[in-house]
Design a protein around this motif. Structure first.
Motif, PDB file in Angstrom:
ATOM      1  N   ASN A 123       0.819  -1.225   0.000  1.00 27.23           N
ATOM      2  CA  ASN A 123       0.000   0.000   0.000  1.00 27.23           C
ATOM      3  C   ASN A 123       0.844   1.263   0.000  1.00 27.23           C
ATOM      4  OD1 ASN A 123      -2.514  -1.427   0.103  1.00 27.23           O
ATOM      5  ND2 ASN A 123      -2.128  -1.815   2.289  1.00 27.23           N
ATOM      6  N   ASN A 124       2.143   1.090  -0.263  1.00 25.53           N
ATOM      7  CA  ASN A 124       3.100   2.209  -0.323  1.00 25.53           C
ATOM      8  C   ASN A 124       3.259   2.903   1.033  1.00 25.53           C
ATOM      9  OD1 ASN A 124       4.985   3.434  -2.051  1.00 25.53           O
ATOM     10  ND2 ASN A 124       3.706   5.261  -2.262  1.00 25.53           N
ATOM     11  N   LYS A 125       3.042   2.158   2.109  1.00 29.02           N
ATOM     12  CA  LYS A 125       3.266   2.700   3.446  1.00 29.02           C
ATOM     13  C   LYS A 125       4.678   2.343   3.893  1.00 29.02           C
ATOM     14  CE  LYS A 125       1.645   2.542   8.231  1.00 29.02           C
ATOM     15  NZ  LYS A 125       0.705   1.915   9.206  1.00 29.02           N
ATOM     16  N   ARG A 126       5.360   3.317   4.475  1.00 29.50           N
ATOM     17  CA  ARG A 126       6.750   3.120   4.868  1.00 29.50           C
ATOM     18  C   ARG A 126       6.828   2.446   6.236  1.00 29.50           C
ATOM     19  NH1 ARG A 126       9.958   8.099   3.309  1.00 29.50           N
ATOM     20  NH2 ARG A 126       8.617   9.110   4.839  1.00 29.50           N
ATOM     21  N   HIS A 127       7.769   1.510   6.373  1.00 31.43           N
ATOM     22  CA  HIS A 127       8.035   0.825   7.634  1.00 31.43           C
ATOM     23  C   HIS A 127       9.538   0.861   7.911  1.00 31.43           C
ATOM     24  CE1 HIS A 127       4.005  -1.196   7.738  1.00 31.43           C
ATOM     25  NE2 HIS A 127       4.114  -1.033   6.427  1.00 31.43           N
ATOM     26  N   TYR A 128       9.900   0.704   9.169  1.00 28.58           N
ATOM     27  CA  TYR A 128      11.303   0.708   9.575  1.00 28.58           C
ATOM     28  C   TYR A 128      11.595  -0.576  10.348  1.00 28.58           C
ATOM     29  CZ  TYR A 128      10.819   5.658   8.521  1.00 28.58           C
ATOM     30  OH  TYR A 128      10.566   6.854   7.893  1.00 28.58           O
ATOM     31  N   ILE A 129      12.641  -1.275   9.950  1.00 28.40           N
ATOM     32  CA  ILE A 129      12.988  -2.527  10.623  1.00 28.40           C
ATOM     33  C   ILE A 129      14.459  -2.541  11.016  1.00 28.40           C
ATOM     34  CG2 ILE A 129      11.190  -3.907   9.520  1.00 28.40           C
ATOM     35  CD1 ILE A 129      13.297  -4.989   7.587  1.00 28.40           C
ATOM     36  N   VAL A 130      14.759  -3.370  12.002  1.00 31.83           N
ATOM     37  CA  VAL A 130      16.144  -3.639  12.389  1.00 31.83           C
ATOM     38  C   VAL A 130      16.726  -4.606  11.361  1.00 31.83           C
ATOM     39  CG1 VAL A 130      17.631  -4.700  14.122  1.00 31.83           C
ATOM     40  CG2 VAL A 130      15.693  -3.270  14.837  1.00 31.83           C
ATOM     41  N   PRO A 142      17.092  -8.982  14.013  1.00 34.57           N
ATOM     42  CA  PRO A 142      16.839  -8.523  12.645  1.00 34.57           C
ATOM     43  C   PRO A 142      15.439  -8.901  12.173  1.00 34.57           C
ATOM     44  CG  PRO A 142      19.040  -9.436  12.810  1.00 34.57           C
ATOM     45  CD  PRO A 142      18.362  -9.709  14.118  1.00 34.57           C
ATOM     46  N   GLY A 143      14.771  -7.924  11.562  1.00 34.17           N
ATOM     47  CA  GLY A 143      13.434  -8.137  11.036  1.00 34.17           C
ATOM     48  C   GLY A 143      12.332  -7.550  11.885  1.00 34.17           C
ATOM     49  N   VAL A 144      12.614  -7.220  13.183  1.00 32.99           N
ATOM     50  CA  VAL A 144      11.550  -6.621  14.002  1.00 32.99           C
ATOM     51  C   VAL A 144      11.289  -5.195  13.534  1.00 32.99           C
ATOM     52  CG1 VAL A 144      12.099  -8.053  15.989  1.00 32.99           C
ATOM     53  CG2 VAL A 144      13.096  -5.765  15.833  1.00 32.99           C
ATOM     54  N   GLU A 145      10.041  -4.773  13.673  1.00 34.47           N
ATOM     55  CA  GLU A 145       9.661  -3.448  13.193  1.00 34.47           C
ATOM     56  C   GLU A 145       9.747  -2.415  14.311  1.00 34.47           C
ATOM     57  OE1 GLU A 145       6.116  -1.109  10.761  1.00 34.47           O
ATOM     58  OE2 GLU A 145       6.127  -3.310  10.894  1.00 34.47           O
ATOM     59  N   ALA A 193      22.420  14.863  21.962  1.00 33.82           N
ATOM     60  CA  ALA A 193      22.104  15.575  23.198  1.00 33.82           C
ATOM     61  C   ALA A 193      21.685  14.601  24.292  1.00 33.82           C
ATOM     62  CB  ALA A 193      20.998  16.597  22.934  1.00 33.82           C
ATOM     63  N   GLU A 194      21.074  13.469  23.909  1.00 32.27           N
ATOM     64  CA  GLU A 194      20.597  12.480  24.871  1.00 32.27           C
ATOM     65  C   GLU A 194      21.651  11.399  25.093  1.00 32.27           C
ATOM     66  OE1 GLU A 194      19.244  10.910  20.828  1.00 32.27           O
ATOM     67  OE2 GLU A 194      19.526  12.842  21.822  1.00 32.27           O
ATOM     68  N   GLN A 195      21.724  10.853  26.301  1.00 31.41           N
ATOM     69  CA  GLN A 195      22.676   9.793  26.609  1.00 31.41           C
ATOM     70  C   GLN A 195      22.204   8.438  26.087  1.00 31.41           C
ATOM     71  OE1 GLN A 195      25.721  10.074  28.414  1.00 31.41           O
ATOM     72  NE2 GLN A 195      25.456  12.261  28.121  1.00 31.41           N
ATOM     73  N   TRP A 196      20.895   8.252  25.981  1.00 28.48           N
ATOM     74  CA  TRP A 196      20.349   6.985  25.516  1.00 28.48           C
ATOM     75  C   TRP A 196      19.028   7.232  24.804  1.00 28.48           C
ATOM     76  CZ3 TRP A 196      20.620   8.146  30.801  1.00 28.48           C
ATOM     77  CH2 TRP A 196      19.403   8.450  31.399  1.00 28.48           C
ATOM     78  N   VAL A 197      18.537   6.213  24.127  1.00 25.51           N
ATOM     79  CA  VAL A 197      17.225   6.288  23.489  1.00 25.51           C
ATOM     80  C   VAL A 197      16.396   5.086  23.936  1.00 25.51           C
ATOM     81  CG1 VAL A 197      18.089   7.514  21.469  1.00 25.51           C
ATOM     82  CG2 VAL A 197      17.914   5.026  21.415  1.00 25.51           C
ATOM     83  N   ILE A 198      15.092   5.265  23.935  1.00 21.00           N
ATOM     84  CA  ILE A 198      14.162   4.175  24.221  1.00 21.00           C
ATOM     85  C   ILE A 198      13.440   3.862  22.919  1.00 21.00           C
ATOM     86  CG2 ILE A 198      12.165   3.419  25.536  1.00 21.00           C
ATOM     87  CD1 ILE A 198      13.078   5.302  27.774  1.00 21.00           C
ATOM     88  N   VAL A 199      13.685   2.672  22.400  1.00 25.97           N
ATOM     89  CA  VAL A 199      13.170   2.263  21.100  1.00 25.97           C
ATOM     90  C   VAL A 199      11.989   1.322  21.302  1.00 25.97           C
ATOM     91  CG1 VAL A 199      13.728   1.151  18.902  1.00 25.97           C
ATOM     92  CG2 VAL A 199      15.485   2.469  20.122  1.00 25.97           C
ATOM     93  N   GLY A 200      10.842   1.687  20.724  1.00 21.54           N
ATOM     94  CA  GLY A 200       9.698   0.793  20.736  1.00 21.54           C
ATOM     95  C   GLY A 200       9.709  -0.073  19.493  1.00 21.54           C
ATOM     96  N   TYR A 201       9.383  -1.372  19.662  1.00 17.00           N
ATOM     97  CA  TYR A 201       9.401  -2.275  18.514  1.00 17.00           C
ATOM     98  C   TYR A 201       8.359  -3.368  18.702  1.00 17.00           C
ATOM     99  CZ  TYR A 201      12.259  -5.359  21.498  1.00 17.00           C
ATOM    100  OH  TYR A 201      12.728  -6.154  22.511  1.00 17.00           O
ATOM    101  N   CYS A 202       8.052  -4.028  17.604  1.00 17.14           N
ATOM    102  CA  CYS A 202       7.055  -5.092  17.601  1.00 17.14           C
ATOM    103  C   CYS A 202       7.712  -6.385  17.151  1.00 17.14           C
ATOM    104  CB  CYS A 202       5.893  -4.735  16.679  1.00 17.14           C
ATOM    105  SG  CYS A 202       4.575  -5.974  16.637  1.00 17.14           S
ATOM    106  N   SER A 203       7.541  -7.442  17.954  1.00 17.31           N
ATOM    107  CA  SER A 203       8.112  -8.747  17.626  1.00 17.31           C
ATOM    108  C   SER A 203       7.060  -9.813  17.906  1.00 17.31           C
ATOM    109  CB  SER A 203       9.359  -9.010  18.467  1.00 17.31           C
ATOM    110  OG  SER A 203       9.881 -10.291  18.218  1.00 17.31           O
ATOM    111  N   ASN A 204       6.712 -10.604  16.862  1.00 14.71           N
ATOM    112  CA  ASN A 204       5.708 -11.652  17.009  1.00 14.71           C
ATOM    113  C   ASN A 204       4.411 -11.119  17.607  1.00 14.71           C
ATOM    114  OD1 ASN A 204       7.436 -13.691  15.984  1.00 14.71           O
ATOM    115  ND2 ASN A 204       8.407 -13.899  17.998  1.00 14.71           N
ATOM    116  N   SER A 205       3.987  -9.969  17.089  1.00 15.11           N
ATOM    117  CA  SER A 205       2.722  -9.325  17.490  1.00 15.11           C
ATOM    118  C   SER A 205       2.735  -8.818  18.934  1.00 15.11           C
ATOM    119  CB  SER A 205       1.531 -10.281  17.302  1.00 15.11           C
ATOM    120  OG  SER A 205       1.427 -10.690  15.949  1.00 15.11           O
TER     121      SER A 205
END
Length: 547
Positions: A123-130, A142-145, A193-205
């Motif tokens: 549907n031409n929607k952009r996604h980002y994965i590891v 690898p492969g999680v969104e 500027a930040e010391q760390w990041v908090i990354v949200g991701y989806c794995s196996n729903s």
């Protein structure tokens, strides 16, 4: 919601935390700051070839901003001063023209221990994965969104980061914003500027969050990259996005250790003549950092694939000879030339290989100086065997004509650009993206202007960098002495400037490459299978364009 907190200690050998790195930095004196600002004023106001174009297109006034900074700089912190210098240069949206931070910043890269790439769904929607990591984890694989970044939806977070980048068009800013999310060479970018990041991701729903610390390592060879791009016999023919080169080197060290081992093995074998070397070089380039090649099976049958990752190395004669050697090893039925992510290099490396794919005489793109007394002195210099003597007369005549730009000439003799003739008899298609810049833009323009074949883009434009770039140090070599306008920069600070503008030939004759770039004949948005399985959908689409 499951929260996973990653140990903040370094996850890559030799790395330090961001906080520990910042303890090693030093501050410039007020006199050193003044020298930096004054030299930037001379570069941009007197040498920078795109200044009229940038002022017209983006309503910017970097000269006035530098003058204001000169008055205000004593009230600024060290980070505020560097930030203002970086922003003045970045508002030009020119990846050739840079303020390069002093040591130790310019020798180090800040990174998160994973690589994030994008793809598009049906549907031409952009996604980002590891796509790759430097550590092991049970669910962050690898492969999680990726879904969010410090609580910001990921697409918006990338857009915010892209606004900090100097790309010439929306596509170019976006991909550089994406790259800098996890790998950030600090030559032309302040530490996060930040010391760390908090990354949200989806794995196996299931939704998770992971906290990862920024780390710092001397993993990109800044001095080596700058040397390959800006010194020696071809210093006057440099066309390189240095930040892209540093980013590519860092990503290779962090996430593709096998590529480093392959390159070392090739270097060991180049000096020998034996069966092991002969067998190896039938399957691999003599310069694996520069070229990869292989036959590929497609719905149209078996064709050839050539990836050119940089035009920086080796020098033109060796570069062209290696391309010829590779072409002789590949099937002649059709060729995909993939230059995605190629930030450029020696301009002749790009222009000389065009003849290998065409039966017609190649017409090279044109180069122009901006006209003033300083560029006249540069063109009159004997450095590089008088590299710009052809331009002297038109720059000199501008005092009478009032012309902004000099006449345009190719960077080298048309006879050299056409000295070898066609060496690949099949059709060729060129694959580009918005990371293509400088010499790669010039190569793509020549490919299109000389009607060699179709261009398939994974983005709407190339990076749109149409210029020859000189370092401030090289300008000091060209115009040496106490009366030179170019003075030594303090603290290992450096600068680069676009000095000759590129214009096109053929159907688009006279149009600048800068800011416009190359529009492809067709677009293919990267799929998940492209990211995870060696570009298999991209190759199939490119193959269809060959026949």
């Amino acid at each position: 919601m499951v929260f996973t907190i990653e140990n903040p200690e370094p996850l890559f050998k030799g790395s330090v935390t961001l906080a520990n790195f910042l303890e090693t930095t030093k501050e410039l004196t007020l006199t050193e700051r003044r020298t930096i600002v004054d030299q930037a004023l001379i570069l941009i106001d007197s040498v920078y070839v795109h200044l009229p174009l940038k002022k017209a297109m983006y309503a910017v006034n970097p000269v006035q901003r530098l003058k204001i900074l000169r008055r205000q700089m004593k009230t600024l912190s060290e980070r505020e001063f560097h930030h203002e210098m970086l922003q003045i240069f970045k508002e030009l949206r020119d990846l050739h023209t840079n303020y390069i931070l002093p040591a130790p910043y310019n020798q180090h890269t800040a990174f998160l221990p994973f690589l994030m790439e994008e793809f598009y769904d049906a549907n031409n929607k952009r996604h980002y994965i590891v796509s790759r990591l430097t550590f092991h984890h049970d669910t962050f694989v690898p492969g999680v969104e990726i879904t969010d970044w410090n609580g910001v939806p990921i697409d918006q977070a990338v857009a915010i980061n892209a606004d900090r980048e100097a790309g010439s068009n929306k596509a170019a800013r976006h991909v550089r914003g994406l790259d800098a999310m996890t790998v950030r060479p600090m030559a032309m970018s302040l530490p996060p500027a930040e010391q760390w990041v908090i990354v949200g991701y989806c794995s196996n729903s299931q939704n998770y969050k992971i906290q990862l610390s920024w780390q710092v390592n001397k993993i990109s060879s800044f001095n080596e990259s700058l040397t390959l791009a800006a010194t020696g016999k071809f210093a006057t023919a440099n066309g390189l996005d240095l930040n892209m080169e540093l980013t590519n080197n860092a990503r290779k060290v962090l996430f593709a250790r096998n590529a480093l081992e392959l390159s070392k093995h090739a270097a060991d074998l180049r000096g020998e003549s034996n069966k092991e070397g002969e067998d190896f070089f039938r399957r691999n380039s003599r310069y694996p950092n520069t070229f990869q090649f292989r036959p590929v099976d497609t719905p149209q049958g078996q064709i050839s694939y050539l990836r050119i990752r940089t035009f920086s190395y080796p020098e033109p004669e060796t570069f062209v000879n290696e391309v010829i050697r590779i072409l002789e090893l590949l099937p002649q039925r059709g060729l995909i030339i993939d230059v995605r992510g190629n930030g450029g290099g020696i301009i002749m490396n790009g222009e000389r290989i065009l003849q290998l794919f065409s039966s017609s005489r190649i017409e090279a793109e044109r180069m122009h100086f901006i006209n003033n007394e300083i560029t006249l002195a540069i063109a009159n210099s004997d450095v590089g065997n008088g590299f710009a003597k052809e331009w002297v007369n038109s720059i000199d005549l501008s005092t009478i004509t009032g012309s902004i730009y000099s006449q345009g000439f190719p960077i080298e003799s048309p006879d050299l650009t056409n000295s070898l003739g066609r060496r690949y008899n099949g059709n060729a298609v060129l694959v580009t993206d918005a990371r293509c810049y400088s010499t790669t833009d010039i190569f793509a323009a020549g490919f299109q202007d000389n009607k060699i074949g179709k261009i398939l883009g994974v983005d709407d434009n190339t990076g749109a960098g149409g210029a020859n770039v000189f370092t401030h140090d090289f300008l000091r070599e060209i115009l040496p002495g106490s009366d030179s306008p170019f003075k030594k920069l303090p603290g290992d600070t450096k600068m680069r400037v676009a000095i000759r503008q590129t214009t096109r030939v053929g159907d688009k004759a006279g149009l600048p490459l800068e800011d416009l770039g190359i529009q492809p004949d067709a677009i293919h948005r990267m799929t998940r299978d492209d990211v995870l399985y060696e570009n298999r959908d991209l190759i199939a689409v490119a193959a269809a364009l060959l026949f």
